[in-house]
Design a protein around this motif. Sequence first.
Motif, PDB file in Angstrom:
ATOM      1  N   CYS A  47      90.089  77.015  71.178  1.00  0.00           N
ATOM      2  CA  CYS A  47      89.947  75.628  71.591  1.00  0.00           C
ATOM      3  C   CYS A  47      89.733  75.604  73.100  1.00  0.00           C
ATOM      4  N   ALA A  48      89.117  74.532  73.550  1.00  0.00           N
ATOM      5  CA  ALA A  48      88.781  74.424  74.964  1.00  0.00           C
ATOM      6  C   ALA A  48      88.718  72.945  75.347  1.00  0.00           C
ATOM      7  N   VAL A  49      88.915  72.665  76.623  1.00  0.00           N
ATOM      8  CA  VAL A  49      88.879  71.298  77.126  1.00  0.00           C
ATOM      9  C   VAL A  49      87.730  71.139  78.114  1.00  0.00           C
ATOM     10  N   ALA A  50      86.988  70.066  77.912  1.00  0.00           N
ATOM     11  CA  ALA A  50      85.968  69.655  78.873  1.00  0.00           C
ATOM     12  C   ALA A  50      86.507  68.420  79.565  1.00  0.00           C
ATOM     13  N   PHE A  51      86.627  68.424  80.845  1.00  0.00           N
ATOM     14  CA  PHE A  51      87.245  67.294  81.542  1.00  0.00           C
ATOM     15  C   PHE A  51      86.253  66.144  81.686  1.00  0.00           C
ATOM     16  N   THR A  52      85.824  65.673  80.533  1.00  0.00           N
ATOM     17  CA  THR A  52      84.992  64.501  80.383  1.00  0.00           C
ATOM     18  C   THR A  52      85.394  63.827  79.083  1.00  0.00           C
ATOM     19  N   LEU A  53      84.989  62.584  78.881  1.00  0.00           N
ATOM     20  CA  LEU A  53      85.501  61.815  77.754  1.00  0.00           C
ATOM     21  C   LEU A  53      84.815  62.142  76.432  1.00  0.00           C
ATOM     22  N   PHE A  54      83.502  62.275  76.485  1.00  0.00           N
ATOM     23  CA  PHE A  54      82.735  62.346  75.243  1.00  0.00           C
ATOM     24  C   PHE A  54      82.224  63.755  74.950  1.00  0.00           C
ATOM     25  N   CYS A  55      82.064  64.034  73.649  1.00  0.00           N
ATOM     26  CA  CYS A  55      81.564  65.332  73.214  1.00  0.00           C
ATOM     27  C   CYS A  55      80.048  65.445  73.307  1.00  0.00           C
ATOM     28  N   HIS A  56      79.379  64.312  73.196  1.00  0.00           N
ATOM     29  CA  HIS A  56      77.921  64.331  73.096  1.00  0.00           C
ATOM     30  C   HIS A  56      77.282  65.061  74.275  1.00  0.00           C
ATOM     31  N   GLY A  57      76.420  66.034  73.942  1.00  0.00           N
ATOM     32  CA  GLY A  57      75.673  66.729  74.975  1.00  0.00           C
ATOM     33  C   GLY A  57      76.385  67.885  75.639  1.00  0.00           C
ATOM     34  N   LEU A  58      77.623  68.144  75.232  1.00  0.00           N
ATOM     35  CA  LEU A  58      78.362  69.225  75.876  1.00  0.00           C
ATOM     36  C   LEU A  58      77.942  70.592  75.337  1.00  0.00           C
ATOM     37  N   GLY A  59      77.869  71.553  76.225  1.00  0.00           N
ATOM     38  CA  GLY A  59      77.652  72.945  75.834  1.00  0.00           C
ATOM     39  C   GLY A  59      78.857  73.761  76.226  1.00  0.00           C
ATOM     40  N   PRO A  60      78.929  75.020  75.779  1.00  0.00           N
ATOM     41  CA  PRO A  60      80.102  75.850  76.085  1.00  0.00           C
ATOM     42  C   PRO A  60      80.422  75.910  77.578  1.00  0.00           C
ATOM     43  N   HIS A  61      79.400  75.857  78.431  1.00  0.00           N
ATOM     44  CA  HIS A  61      79.638  75.961  79.867  1.00  0.00           C
ATOM     45  C   HIS A  61      80.353  74.742  80.432  1.00  0.00           C
ATOM     46  N   ASP A  62      80.372  73.649  79.682  1.00  0.00           N
ATOM     47  CA  ASP A  62      81.033  72.423  80.142  1.00  0.00           C
ATOM     48  C   ASP A  62      82.544  72.461  79.934  1.00  0.00           C
ATOM     49  N   TYR A  63      83.009  73.397  79.143  1.00  0.00           N
ATOM     50  CA  TYR A  63      84.429  73.502  78.856  1.00  0.00           C
ATOM     51  C   TYR A  63      85.090  74.395  79.903  1.00  0.00           C
ATOM     52  N   LYS A  64      86.094  73.869  80.574  1.00  0.00           N
ATOM     53  CA  LYS A  64      86.620  74.535  81.764  1.00  0.00           C
ATOM     54  C   LYS A  64      87.861  75.384  81.505  1.00  0.00           C
ATOM     55  N   HIS A  65      88.595  75.075  80.460  1.00  0.00           N
ATOM     56  CA  HIS A  65      89.784  75.867  80.159  1.00  0.00           C
ATOM     57  C   HIS A  65      89.777  76.197  78.679  1.00  0.00           C
ATOM     58  N   TRP A  66      90.138  77.445  78.393  1.00  0.00           N
ATOM     59  CA  TRP A  66      90.092  77.957  77.034  1.00  0.00           C
ATOM     60  C   TRP A  66      91.442  78.549  76.637  1.00  0.00           C
ATOM     61  N   GLY A  67      91.747  78.471  75.352  1.00  0.00           N
ATOM     62  CA  GLY A  67      92.910  79.165  74.835  1.00  0.00           C
ATOM     63  C   GLY A  67      92.598  80.639  74.618  1.00  0.00           C
ATOM     64  N   GLN A  68      93.602  81.354  74.135  1.00  0.00           N
ATOM     65  CA  GLN A  68      93.464  82.795  73.966  1.00  0.00           C
ATOM     66  C   GLN A  68      92.829  83.173  72.631  1.00  0.00           C
ATOM     67  N   GLY A  69      92.755  82.218  71.722  1.00  0.00           N
ATOM     68  CA  GLY A  69      92.112  82.446  70.438  1.00  0.00           C
ATOM     69  C   GLY A  69      93.093  82.800  69.337  1.00  0.00           C
ATOM     70  N   THR A  70      92.702  82.495  68.104  1.00  0.00           N
ATOM     71  CA  THR A  70      93.479  82.863  66.928  1.00  0.00           C
ATOM     72  C   THR A  70      92.521  83.377  65.864  1.00  0.00           C
ATOM     73  N   GLN A  71      92.891  84.486  65.236  1.00  0.00           N
ATOM     74  CA  GLN A  71      92.009  85.147  64.276  1.00  0.00           C
ATOM     75  C   GLN A  71      92.092  84.470  62.913  1.00  0.00           C
ATOM     76  N   VAL A  72      90.927  84.189  62.349  1.00  0.00           N
ATOM     77  CA  VAL A  72      90.820  83.707  60.979  1.00  0.00           C
ATOM     78  C   VAL A  72      89.978  84.710  60.196  1.00  0.00           C
ATOM     79  N   THR A  73      90.546  85.202  59.105  1.00  0.00           N
ATOM     80  CA  THR A  73      89.847  86.155  58.258  1.00  0.00           C
ATOM     81  C   THR A  73      89.802  85.602  56.839  1.00  0.00           C
ATOM     82  N   VAL A  74      88.590  85.483  56.312  1.00  0.00           N
ATOM     83  CA  VAL A  74      88.405  84.988  54.950  1.00  0.00           C
ATOM     84  C   VAL A  74      87.865  86.136  54.112  1.00  0.00           C
ATOM     85  N   SER A  75      88.687  86.584  53.190  1.00  0.00           N
ATOM     86  CA  SER A  75      88.317  87.757  52.408  1.00  0.00           C
ATOM     87  C   SER A  75      89.044  87.739  51.082  1.00  0.00           C
ATOM     88  N   SER A  76      88.342  88.194  50.041  1.00  0.00           N
ATOM     89  CA  SER A  76      88.987  88.320  48.746  1.00  0.00           C
ATOM     90  C   SER A  76      89.531  89.741  48.542  1.00  0.00           C
TER      91      SER A  76
END
Length: 125
Positions: free
Chosen positions: A96-125
């Motif tokens: 997850c990441a935060v862009a210090f602006t109100l709306f999502c429209h038009g945002l790209g990854p570079h617009d997000y200024k702070h990021w979490g460390q991530g969590t692994q999701v594995t989908v497997s049978s």
Amino acid sequence: QVQLVESGGGQVQPGESLRLSCTASGFTLDYYAIGWFRQAPGKEREGVSCISGRDAAAHYEDSVQGRFTISRDDARNTVYLQMNNVRPEDTAIYYCAVAFTLFCHGLGPHDYKHWGQGTQVTVSS
């Protein structure tokens, strides 16, 4: 200090559900656009979903539309990503990441200024 912490990842079987959490500290997340991204091995990071500040308008990447739901709990300063009917191709590290602006429209990854460390999701049978 701005911090985002993801949790809720794990290993599940195809068709099952999982809920990811992104808890913020150091700022009030309902003022800003919060995005969920994922990165699979050998692939570029891609946007999955975004929730706008204030009105909580939700946006989804096409492959998760109808399966994933983004939501926000202002009391807990937390954004969730409910993942239903997961597929093997959903396997990735989710950020997850935060862009210090109100709306999502038009945002790209570079617009997000702070990021979490991530969590692994594995989908497997």
